[in-house]
Write a protein that holds these residues in place. Structure first.
Motif, PDB file in Angstrom:
ATOM      1  N   GLY A   1      16.445 -36.911 -75.239  1.00 23.52           N
ATOM      2  CA  GLY A   1      17.800 -37.440 -75.264  1.00 23.52           C
ATOM      3  C   GLY A   1      18.594 -37.014 -74.046  1.00 23.52           C
ATOM      4  O   GLY A   1      19.313 -37.823 -73.453  1.00 23.52           O
ATOM      5  N   ALA A   2      18.494 -35.748 -73.651  1.00 25.57           N
ATOM      6  CA  ALA A   2      19.228 -35.255 -72.486  1.00 25.57           C
ATOM      7  C   ALA A   2      18.817 -35.995 -71.224  1.00 25.57           C
ATOM      8  O   ALA A   2      19.650 -36.372 -70.396  1.00 25.57           O
ATOM      9  CB  ALA A   2      18.992 -33.754 -72.319  1.00 25.57           C
ATOM     10  N   SER A   3      17.540 -36.225 -71.067  1.00 27.80           N
ATOM     11  CA  SER A   3      17.028 -36.866 -69.865  1.00 27.80           C
ATOM     12  C   SER A   3      17.429 -38.333 -69.783  1.00 27.80           C
ATOM     13  O   SER A   3      17.981 -38.794 -68.785  1.00 27.80           O
ATOM     14  CB  SER A   3      15.501 -36.752 -69.840  1.00 27.80           C
ATOM     15  N   ILE A   4      17.135 -39.067 -70.846  1.00 33.42           N
ATOM     16  CA  ILE A   4      17.413 -40.504 -70.837  1.00 33.42           C
ATOM     17  C   ILE A   4      18.914 -40.758 -70.827  1.00 33.42           C
ATOM     18  O   ILE A   4      19.409 -41.640 -70.118  1.00 33.42           O
ATOM     19  CB  ILE A   4      16.730 -41.178 -72.041  1.00 33.42           C
ATOM     20  N   GLY A   5      19.658 -39.972 -71.598  1.00 27.67           N
ATOM     21  CA  GLY A   5      21.101 -40.144 -71.625  1.00 27.67           C
ATOM     22  C   GLY A   5      21.733 -39.879 -70.269  1.00 27.67           C
ATOM     23  O   GLY A   5      22.658 -40.584 -69.846  1.00 27.67           O
ATOM     24  N   THR A   6      21.233 -38.879 -69.570  1.00 22.20           N
ATOM     25  CA  THR A   6      21.761 -38.557 -68.248  1.00 22.20           C
ATOM     26  C   THR A   6      21.505 -39.681 -67.266  1.00 22.20           C
ATOM     27  O   THR A   6      22.396 -40.090 -66.517  1.00 22.20           O
ATOM     28  CB  THR A   6      21.138 -37.249 -67.728  1.00 22.20           C
ATOM     29  N   PHE A   7      20.290 -40.201 -67.269  1.00 22.99           N
ATOM     30  CA  PHE A   7      19.967 -41.253 -66.302  1.00 22.99           C
ATOM     31  C   PHE A   7      20.749 -42.527 -66.593  1.00 22.99           C
ATOM     32  O   PHE A   7      21.414 -43.081 -65.717  1.00 22.99           O
ATOM     33  CB  PHE A   7      18.462 -41.548 -66.296  1.00 22.99           C
ATOM     34  N   TYR A   8      20.683 -43.015 -67.825  1.00 23.79           N
ATOM     35  CA  TYR A   8      21.382 -44.244 -68.154  1.00 23.79           C
ATOM     36  C   TYR A   8      22.906 -44.086 -68.032  1.00 23.79           C
ATOM     37  O   TYR A   8      23.607 -45.031 -67.667  1.00 23.79           O
ATOM     38  CB  TYR A   8      21.032 -44.702 -69.570  1.00 23.79           C
ATOM     39  N   GLY A   9      23.402 -42.898 -68.344  1.00 28.27           N
ATOM     40  CA  GLY A   9      24.838 -42.701 -68.331  1.00 28.27           C
ATOM     41  C   GLY A   9      25.439 -42.528 -66.950  1.00 28.27           C
ATOM     42  O   GLY A   9      26.517 -43.043 -66.666  1.00 28.27           O
ATOM     43  N   LEU A  10      24.745 -41.809 -66.063  1.00 28.33           N
ATOM     44  CA  LEU A  10      25.342 -41.453 -64.774  1.00 28.33           C
ATOM     45  C   LEU A  10      24.669 -42.076 -63.558  1.00 28.33           C
ATOM     46  O   LEU A  10      25.232 -42.048 -62.464  1.00 28.33           O
ATOM     47  CB  LEU A  10      25.360 -39.937 -64.616  1.00 28.33           C
ATOM     48  N   ALA A  11      23.461 -42.638 -63.705  1.00 30.80           N
ATOM     49  CA  ALA A  11      22.819 -43.268 -62.554  1.00 30.80           C
ATOM     50  C   ALA A  11      23.657 -44.412 -61.978  1.00 30.80           C
ATOM     51  O   ALA A  11      23.703 -44.579 -60.753  1.00 30.80           O
ATOM     52  CB  ALA A  11      21.415 -43.758 -62.920  1.00 30.80           C
ATOM     53  N   PRO A  12      24.338 -45.238 -62.810  1.00 33.74           N
ATOM     54  CA  PRO A  12      25.191 -46.281 -62.220  1.00 33.74           C
ATOM     55  C   PRO A  12      26.302 -45.700 -61.341  1.00 33.74           C
ATOM     56  O   PRO A  12      26.588 -46.226 -60.256  1.00 33.74           O
ATOM     57  CB  PRO A  12      25.770 -47.000 -63.443  1.00 33.74           C
ATOM     58  N   LEU A  13      26.921 -44.607 -61.785  1.00 35.73           N
ATOM     59  CA  LEU A  13      27.970 -43.973 -60.980  1.00 35.73           C
ATOM     60  C   LEU A  13      27.373 -43.362 -59.719  1.00 35.73           C
ATOM     61  O   LEU A  13      27.952 -43.452 -58.631  1.00 35.73           O
ATOM     62  CB  LEU A  13      28.675 -42.900 -61.811  1.00 35.73           C
ATOM     63  N   PHE A  14      26.206 -42.742 -59.844  1.00 40.05           N
ATOM     64  CA  PHE A  14      25.500 -42.180 -58.694  1.00 40.05           C
ATOM     65  C   PHE A  14      25.251 -43.260 -57.644  1.00 40.05           C
ATOM     66  O   PHE A  14      25.549 -43.084 -56.453  1.00 40.05           O
ATOM     67  CB  PHE A  14      24.167 -41.582 -59.168  1.00 40.05           C
ATOM     68  N   ALA A  15      24.707 -44.405 -58.085  1.00 42.80           N
ATOM     69  CA  ALA A  15      24.405 -45.496 -57.160  1.00 42.80           C
ATOM     70  C   ALA A  15      25.683 -46.061 -56.545  1.00 42.80           C
ATOM     71  O   ALA A  15      25.712 -46.423 -55.365  1.00 42.80           O
ATOM     72  CB  ALA A  15      23.635 -46.591 -57.894  1.00 42.80           C
ATOM     73  N   GLN A  16      26.749 -46.132 -57.333  1.00 42.25           N
ATOM     74  CA  GLN A  16      28.035 -46.629 -56.829  1.00 42.25           C
ATOM     75  C   GLN A  16      28.569 -45.705 -55.733  1.00 42.25           C
ATOM     76  O   GLN A  16      29.076 -46.169 -54.705  1.00 42.25           O
ATOM     77  CB  GLN A  16      29.014 -46.715 -57.992  1.00 42.25           C
ATOM     78  N   GLU A  17      28.421 -44.394 -55.931  1.00 41.51           N
ATOM     79  CA  GLU A  17      28.958 -43.434 -54.974  1.00 41.51           C
ATOM     80  C   GLU A  17      28.166 -43.385 -53.675  1.00 41.51           C
ATOM     81  O   GLU A  17      28.689 -42.936 -52.650  1.00 41.51           O
ATOM     82  CB  GLU A  17      29.015 -42.042 -55.606  1.00 41.51           C
TER      83      GLU A  17
END
Length: 397
Positions: free
Chosen positions: A212-228
């Motif tokens: 849960g920690a791994s998948i939630g982190t990627f799906y939750g914050l990868a869009p913001l990471f890519a945006q930045e």
């Protein structure tokens, strides 16, 4: 067999529509939060809210299913999730979004428990890995499709939020109109309990949280990471889809393999590969477009199949009276892990910038004798033993 196939088709059709809408919604909220200037920590809290809601729902849903049945529970919670999607549009405020996202997570906990418990009682242990792999593939394919729906509208407008609600409402149709019988058992069902889950498989309980920690982190914050780091809206969708498609393509091969060898041993192999990959890309603050997409694909292929493996592992050890308890316990542990993962990543990203996502994925280390793997790779690590190793269950637990 025909009735069983019809049951599976009906369940998976409704589940796929839910995953499609939720895949779109998660990315949409992350992008819109960036446009609104909410910041990394607030965005992480919004994403964590979903999994916090799942944690609560995992305790309530099994009792609801036991009281009114699988079909009615599915219909009620899908309606709740559909309504919640429109609340994000009506109230553009980070604190309200956290609350509403938690409500969506609550609903999805029950929807997942309905689907997984129904699937697990429909198949023998020797075929469970493959069936849950198909379940995972359907969810991933739908989630990937949901990412591309982001291109159908402007995240700053209302269209995409309405589309999320429409697709969630359509998920009600297949299961509400079905004439198939829902699963029933003469055994009294145990209530969800982490203690019970731990008793069946300590390794599986820890694994569920790390997944849960791994998948939630990627799906939750990868869009913001890519945006930045300068990705366009379409490239953000492509990154999340690459992660999902990587898991989709390797889901069935790993599920098939887990029915023949130790599920836990397979998971450790996936974890080692995932850890090596994350360590290799950590020094790269802003990977190029093709490299980032390849990285997303590879990580997804190593991490996402592990989720079905741990579910199969724990259910291999569960008696019929613990079907709902196990499903609820797994969702609870996944929800707790996924609630903390995005929060940690959002905090790191606020402190050190986009690389905070990569750092967060490496910080969480599973308490296992196999070494310290990052949260992302350890999502695969906890994958337990298979039917072949079931004979040595005490040693492999």
């Amino acid at each position: 067999m025909r009735a069983t196939n019809l049951t599976l088709a009906t369940l998976l059709t409704g589940f796929s529509l839910l995953q499609m809408s939720n895949g779109l919604q998660a990315t949409l909220l992350a992008v819109r939060a960036g446009l609104e200037g909410f910041g990394g920590l607030a965005t992480g809290l919004i994403m964590s809210g979903f999994f916090a809601g799942m944690s609560i729902g995992s305790l309530v849903a099994p009792q609801l299913i036991d009281r009114v049945g699988h079909i009615r529970t599915f219909a009620a919670l899908a309606s709740l999730a559909s309504a919640a999607a429109l609340m994000h549009l009506a109230f553009v405020d980070p604190w309200i979004w956290i609350t509403v996202r938690s409500l969506t997570g609550f609903a999805f906990a029950g929807l997942i428990i309905v689907t997984e418990s129904w699937l697990n009682v429909s198949v023998a242990s020797s075929q469970r890995g493959r069936l849950l792999a198909v379940y995972g593939m359907v969810g991933m394919a739908a989630g990937a499709a949901g990412q591309f729906l982001l291109n159908l509208g402007d995240p700053a407008e209302f269209t995409l939020f309405v589309l999320v609600s429409i697709v969630m409402s359509l998920a009600l149709v297949p299961i509400s109109l079905t004439r198939i019988d829902e699963p029933r058992t003469d055994e009294a069902q145990e209530p969800p309990s982490v203690k019970r889950l731990w008793g069946l498989s300590p390794y599986g309980a820890v694994a569920a949280a790390l997944v849960g920690a791994s998948i939630g982190t990627f799906y939750g914050l990868a869009p913001l990471f890519a945006q930045e780091i300068g990705y366009t809206q379409s490239r953000i969708a492509a990154l999340i889809a690459a992660f999902t498609i990587g898991g989709l393509l390797l889901q069935f091969p790993f599920g098939w393999l887990s029915d023949r060898i130790s599920r836990r041993g397979l998971g450790i192999g996936l974890a080692l590969a995932g850890a090596a990959l994350m360590l290799a890309v950590l020094p790269l603050p802003a990977p190029s477009g093709p490299l980032l997409l390849a990285m997303g694909f590879a990580i997804g292929g190593l991490v996402l199949p592990a989720q079905a493996i741990v579910i199969a592992h724990v259910n291999d050890r569960a008696p019929g009276s613990a079907t709902l308890a196990v499903s609820g316990g797994l969702v609870l542990m996944q929800g707790l892990g996924a609630a903390l993962g995005p929060l940690l990543a959002g905090l790191f990203m606020d402190l050190i910038g986009p690389r905070g996502l990569q750092l967060a994925l490496l910080v969480c280390r599973p308490p296992s004798p196999h070494g310290a793997f990052c949260a992302l790779s350890s999502a695969a690590t906890p994958r337990p033993a298979s039917a072949a190793a079931h004979r040595c269950s005490h040693r492999i637990r």
